[in-house]
Enzyme design. Structure first.
Site, PDB file in Angstrom:
ATOM      1  N   TYR A  64      46.354  28.606  38.049  1.00 14.15           N
ATOM      2  CA  TYR A  64      45.307  29.296  37.281  1.00 14.15           C
ATOM      3  C   TYR A  64      44.313  28.333  36.640  1.00 14.15           C
ATOM      4  O   TYR A  64      43.133  28.647  36.529  1.00 14.15           O
ATOM      5  CB  TYR A  64      45.905  30.286  36.268  1.00 14.15           C
ATOM      6  CG  TYR A  64      46.238  31.579  36.979  1.00 14.15           C
ATOM      7  CD1 TYR A  64      45.237  32.513  37.247  1.00 14.15           C
ATOM      8  CD2 TYR A  64      47.512  31.818  37.468  1.00 14.15           C
ATOM      9  CE1 TYR A  64      45.518  33.670  37.955  1.00 14.15           C
ATOM     10  CE2 TYR A  64      47.801  32.976  38.182  1.00 14.15           C
ATOM     11  CZ  TYR A  64      46.801  33.900  38.417  1.00 14.15           C
ATOM     12  OH  TYR A  64      47.067  35.028  39.135  1.00 14.15           O
ATOM     13  N   ARG A  67      41.980  27.628  39.387  1.00 14.83           N
ATOM     14  CA  ARG A  67      41.040  28.739  39.597  1.00 14.83           C
ATOM     15  C   ARG A  67      39.990  28.811  38.483  1.00 14.83           C
ATOM     16  O   ARG A  67      38.832  29.108  38.734  1.00 14.83           O
ATOM     17  CB  ARG A  67      41.796  30.074  39.670  1.00 14.83           C
ATOM     18  CG  ARG A  67      42.629  30.199  40.910  1.00 14.83           C
ATOM     19  CD  ARG A  67      43.195  31.591  41.046  1.00 14.83           C
ATOM     20  NE  ARG A  67      42.242  32.524  41.644  1.00 14.83           N
ATOM     21  CZ  ARG A  67      42.437  33.834  41.706  1.00 14.83           C
ATOM     22  NH1 ARG A  67      43.522  34.380  41.170  1.00 14.83           N
ATOM     23  NH2 ARG A  67      41.555  34.616  42.282  1.00 14.83           N
ATOM     24  N   HIS A 115      41.513  44.166  37.023  1.00 18.13           N
ATOM     25  CA  HIS A 115      42.560  43.152  37.193  1.00 18.13           C
ATOM     26  C   HIS A 115      42.485  42.009  36.178  1.00 18.13           C
ATOM     27  O   HIS A 115      43.029  40.933  36.419  1.00 18.13           O
ATOM     28  CB  HIS A 115      42.530  42.606  38.625  1.00 18.13           C
ATOM     29  CG  HIS A 115      42.957  43.628  39.649  1.00 18.13           C
ATOM     30  ND1 HIS A 115      42.698  43.503  40.990  1.00 18.13           N
ATOM     31  CD2 HIS A 115      43.626  44.795  39.514  1.00 18.13           C
ATOM     32  CE1 HIS A 115      43.199  44.554  41.639  1.00 18.13           C
ATOM     33  NE2 HIS A 115      43.758  45.357  40.766  1.00 18.13           N
ATOM     34  N   CYS A 123      49.471  36.201  24.870  1.00 19.78           N
ATOM     35  CA  CYS A 123      50.819  35.726  24.583  1.00 19.78           C
ATOM     36  C   CYS A 123      51.824  36.508  25.416  1.00 19.78           C
ATOM     37  O   CYS A 123      51.684  37.716  25.604  1.00 19.78           O
ATOM     38  CB  CYS A 123      51.126  35.880  23.098  1.00 19.78           C
ATOM     39  SG  CYS A 123      52.786  35.301  22.694  1.00 19.78           S
ATOM     40  N   GLY A 190      32.459  44.488  49.409  1.00 15.90           N
ATOM     41  CA  GLY A 190      33.319  43.305  49.519  1.00 15.90           C
ATOM     42  C   GLY A 190      34.762  43.504  49.129  1.00 15.90           C
ATOM     43  O   GLY A 190      35.389  42.603  48.583  1.00 15.90           O
ATOM     44  N   THR A 191      35.304  44.677  49.429  1.00 13.02           N
ATOM     45  CA  THR A 191      36.736  44.868  49.175  1.00 13.02           C
ATOM     46  C   THR A 191      37.422  45.386  50.427  1.00 13.02           C
ATOM     47  O   THR A 191      36.876  46.229  51.136  1.00 13.02           O
ATOM     48  CB  THR A 191      37.003  45.820  47.989  1.00 13.02           C
ATOM     49  OG1 THR A 191      38.421  46.025  47.877  1.00 13.02           O
ATOM     50  CG2 THR A 191      36.309  47.161  48.134  1.00 13.02           C
ATOM     51  N   ALA A 234      27.337  40.578  51.543  1.00  9.55           N
ATOM     52  CA  ALA A 234      26.893  41.315  50.362  1.00  9.55           C
ATOM     53  C   ALA A 234      25.509  40.858  49.882  1.00  9.55           C
ATOM     54  O   ALA A 234      24.652  41.693  49.570  1.00  9.55           O
ATOM     55  CB  ALA A 234      27.922  41.152  49.248  1.00  9.55           C
TER      56      ALA A 234
END
Ligand code: NAD
Ligand code: ZN
Length: 253
Positions: A64, A67, A115, A123, A190-191, A234
């Site tokens: 992450y 990312r 998402h 936390c 775009g999905t 797109a």
């Protein structure tokens, strides 16, 4: 086809957009599936599930932080800006996205994030939450090597994103469903429409009598339901579509 889509949009009463990783491809963020897909180099079950986080939080945080670093460098592209302009024109009411990259907000749209968001942490034990962009701690957070801990209770912090097997944030889901029920037209951009429950959104629009305009270079899980299918990337398609919508409005098509 593009004229038909422009007419639907120009005449719409409540237009929404539903987007996925493909809209950010032109911004340099890899998609989920397909060539050079993000997941080819990582095994999903090792980085994007609650079990993975309990087993190996270091690996999950490496992933992450990587990312975050990549997404921080990315800028909204022509497709994000076309949606922002459609909203300024009063046509588009909101963007419902599966993306966590924050690019729709940066472009200036009203967004429902199904998402989560890459710049937010929460936390794993108490109710502490932080938006690292807003607190100005993003760069320091990314460079830090140690596991991040909650300033309130000391438990591990985790990304505020939805992992496989986790429910969607309730209020975001409710907002999305309510927008989908009101929509008479939905741009689906775009999905692959294969990740549920998110992919129910265009299906709800359709069930309630709305029309779907799909923008994607490939067939997807909702192509068979689409009223108009615009094949292409797109950025390119949305730029041309926006121009057509404008001329349609000017000439009262
Ligand atoms: P997906 O990878 O399953 O599908 C991507 C879709 O985009 C495909 O249908 C593909 O044909 C299309 N596509 C590829 N290039 C395109 C382009 N230039 N223009 C238009 N379309 C293009 O992605 P998904 O449907 O969003 O589902 C994946 C999940 O992974 C989501 O839950 C999302 O949260 C997550 N994800 C997010 C990001 C991000 O935030 N940018 C990136 C990768 C994955
Ligand atoms: Zn805490």
């Amino acid at each position: 086809m593009i004229e038909e889509a422009a007419r639907l949009i120009a005449r719409s009463r409540f237009l929404i957009a539903f987007t996925g990783a493909g809209i950010s491809a032109e911004s340099g963020i890899p998609t989920f599936r397909g060539k050079n897909g993000l997941w080819e180099n990582y095994r999903i079950e090792e980085v994007a599930t609650p079990q993975a986080f309990s087993r190996n939080p270091e690996l999950v945080w490496d992933f992450y932080r990587m990312r975050m670093r990549k997404m921080m460098e990315a800028k909204p592209n022509r497709a994000h800006f076309a949606l922002a302009e459609l909203e300024r024109m009063g046509l588009l009411k909101a963007v419902i996205t599966q993306n966590i990259d924050d690019l729709h907000r940066e472009a200036g749209n009203t967004v429902v994030e199904l998402h989560g968001n890459i710049y937010r942490v929460k936390c794993s034990s108490c109710s502490y939450r932080e938006n690292l962009k807003e607190s100005g701690r993003l760069e320091e957070f990314i460079e830090e090597k140690a596991l991040p801990r909650c300033p309130e209770c000391g438990a591990l912090l985790r990304p505020d994103v939805v992992w496989f097997g986790e429910p969607l944030p309730e209020s975001e889901w409710r907002r999305a469903v309510s927008l989908a029920k009101k929509a008479d037209v939905c741009l689906v951009i775009g999905t692959s429409a294969q990740v549920f429950p998110a992919a129910y959104i265009p299906m709800i629009v359709k069930d309630e009598g709305g029309r779907l305009v799909e923008v994607n270079p490939e067939n997807t899980g909702i192509t068979h339901l689409a009223d108009v299918v615009l094949r292409g990337s797109a950025g390119d398609v949305m730029e041309r579509l926006l121009e057509k919508v404008k001329s349609c409005l000017a000439e009262k098509c």
